[in-house]
Design a protein around this motif. Sequence first.
Motif, short mmCIF file in Angstrom:
data_model
loop_
_atom_site.label_atom_id
_atom_site.label_comp_id
_atom_site.label_asym_id
_atom_site.label_seq_id
_atom_site.Cartn_x
_atom_site.Cartn_y
_atom_site.Cartn_z
N THR A 349 -19.40 11.75 50.74
CA THR A 349 -19.70 10.37 50.39
C THR A 349 -19.59 10.22 48.87
OG1 THR A 349 -21.36 8.60 50.44
CG2 THR A 349 -22.18 10.84 50.21
N ASP A 351 -21.17 7.34 47.65
CA ASP A 351 -22.15 6.28 47.46
C ASP A 351 -23.26 6.77 46.52
OD1 ASP A 351 -23.28 3.59 48.45
OD2 ASP A 351 -24.94 5.00 48.62
N HIS A 353 -26.22 5.71 45.77
CA HIS A 353 -27.60 5.76 46.27
C HIS A 353 -27.80 6.89 47.26
CE1 HIS A 353 -28.46 1.27 45.10
NE2 HIS A 353 -28.15 2.04 44.08
N ASP A 354 -26.84 7.09 48.13
CA ASP A 354 -26.95 8.20 49.09
C ASP A 354 -26.93 9.56 48.40
OD1 ASP A 354 -27.12 6.46 51.15
OD2 ASP A 354 -25.07 6.73 51.88
N PRO A 430 -31.54 5.07 49.61
CA PRO A 430 -30.43 5.34 50.54
C PRO A 430 -30.33 4.27 51.60
CG PRO A 430 -32.32 6.70 51.09
CD PRO A 430 -32.68 5.96 49.85
N GLY A 431 -29.13 4.06 52.11
CA GLY A 431 -28.92 3.20 53.27
C GLY A 431 -28.87 1.72 52.97
N THR A 441 -21.10 2.47 51.95
CA THR A 441 -22.06 3.44 52.47
C THR A 441 -21.50 4.21 53.65
OG1 THR A 441 -22.99 1.71 53.86
CG2 THR A 441 -24.00 2.05 51.72
N HIS A 443 -19.51 6.94 55.83
CA HIS A 443 -19.19 8.35 55.69
C HIS A 443 -17.71 8.55 55.42
CE1 HIS A 443 -18.99 12.62 56.76
NE2 HIS A 443 -17.92 12.30 57.46
#
Length: 560
Positions: A349, A351, A353-354, A430-431, A441, A443
């Motif tokens: 990923t 992203d 935040h993730d 996250p998310g 977000t 995968h």
Amino acid sequence: MILQIAIGLPFTVATLLAATGRWLPRVAVDALATLTVSALAVLLGVVLAGGDTTVWLGGWGEGVGIPLVADEVSTGLALTVTVVALAALVVSWRYFAEVQAIFHTLVLLFTGAMCAFVLTGDLFDSFVFFELMSVVAYALTGYQSEEPDTVHGALNFGIVNSLGAYFTLMGIGLVYARTGQLGFVAIGRQLHGDHSTMVTVAFALICTGFLVKAAAVPFHFWLADAHAVAPTPVCMLFSGVMVELGVYAVARTYLTSFAGAVPAGAVRVSLITFGSAAALLGGVMCVLQRHIKRLLAYSTISHVGLLLVGVGLLHEDALAGAAWYLAGHAGVKAGLFVGAGALLNRFETVDEHDLHGRGRSMHVAGTIFLLGGMGLAGLPPSGTWAGKALIEESGGHWVLALGVTASALTAGAVLRVWLRVFRGAGPPRPGEAEPSQPDATRHKDAETEFKLSRLPWTMLAPGVLLVLAGLLLGLVPGGVIGRAVEPFTHLPGPAPAPWTVTGVASGALAVVLAFAVAVFGLRGHVPRAALLHRLHSGHVGDYVAWLAAGVTIFGLLLLT
């Protein structure tokens, strides 16, 4: 002859790889492609050391023949292309889960087309190589075509850039009808003193295609979509050198062919308007992203905007600054994409935040992001700092404010990623969905064969070296850069000196503001800006409409 060999080498080896690559082992394909680009770099280095050279292909002279022009700017730019291509090939050695010789074939064609594009002295030939470069770029963007997002990004890229190319071809047709010439210099002689509307329209049409490639606002929409889906080694080439070639083409076309026909004041207003819009909008959109590859793509738009402002000032020191800026940005941005690729392959990923805190053990990739962020901010003695200092010195206070703002926004976004991902700073989030960007977000499949417990040096060392080169480029003596741009400006003067109190202070201020932007971003002080997200809808129809609007605005600015 060395120049002809240098241009022909990547095309020859690409043809051989296309014909025989399927039967060769992977290591042989990797080695052959890498050795070819290395040899190309050596040949271009020899040409650069030999001074300015003009070669007429086939022995035909002016009026019939096609010239190759290897001045210090064009050869230096071709060498920059080759260095970034070499780094991309080294990164790709262990990057892909599955790669075939067609990838190496495409990279060699892409490298050869970019080098030929900057070295040819013929306008129509430059269009041919421009199109070859574009077609190969579309294929490289859609290399992993099994993913719908990849096809979508490659189609947006292909449609918008193809429309831009049609404008360029129409402009070339008008020029040829007017002058009967296709050589840059020959066109300049024929058009000198011709201030007709048709010549101005031709210039606007030719430059539209180049501005689309440069991703100047409002021609920029394709770039983030393409970068989000293209393989990381390809992103290194796109943001490191391909986009900047559009700005180079605008500068060369005007200064060599249209300087005596299209008023400098109109060109100055047009390029500075488009460049300023790109610098500010790209910076704001960069801060709003959490998809790291999109974030880096928007930072490219912002920095290319500053580059376009440097060209638009039409001042010899600003053009020297643009040359410094281009080389420095190439190193820093290509290195940052190496860091993003390392995250993608480790965690599947990109992203932000993730990835909160998950990069703590990735010290090398974290260092790349830290140093890359400082380079984008313009930390002395980086090439971006030296270039920006000269551009600001030539443009005055408002250019200084523009440069500091754009640098602080883009560098602040990158430093925010460094703090959140590699230092674990800020609250975990996250998310959380990102507006209008559903893929942010989602995968992503890793591009390596398996999840690596430790990233190999071939995937990180090129990024470290490129970022360090970009950070130290400002130490190059000003006289070297000044002599290189003289063929463009025809205004020899004292060597430009970025080491001024104002230049150092603006670089330091941008670094401080960048950290402030990063800290504010970590605390959640990032506006949603739904309108800006809706403008970047991903719908190609919207992008074509903005392209039409951009052509109209560009024409009006040149004619009024």
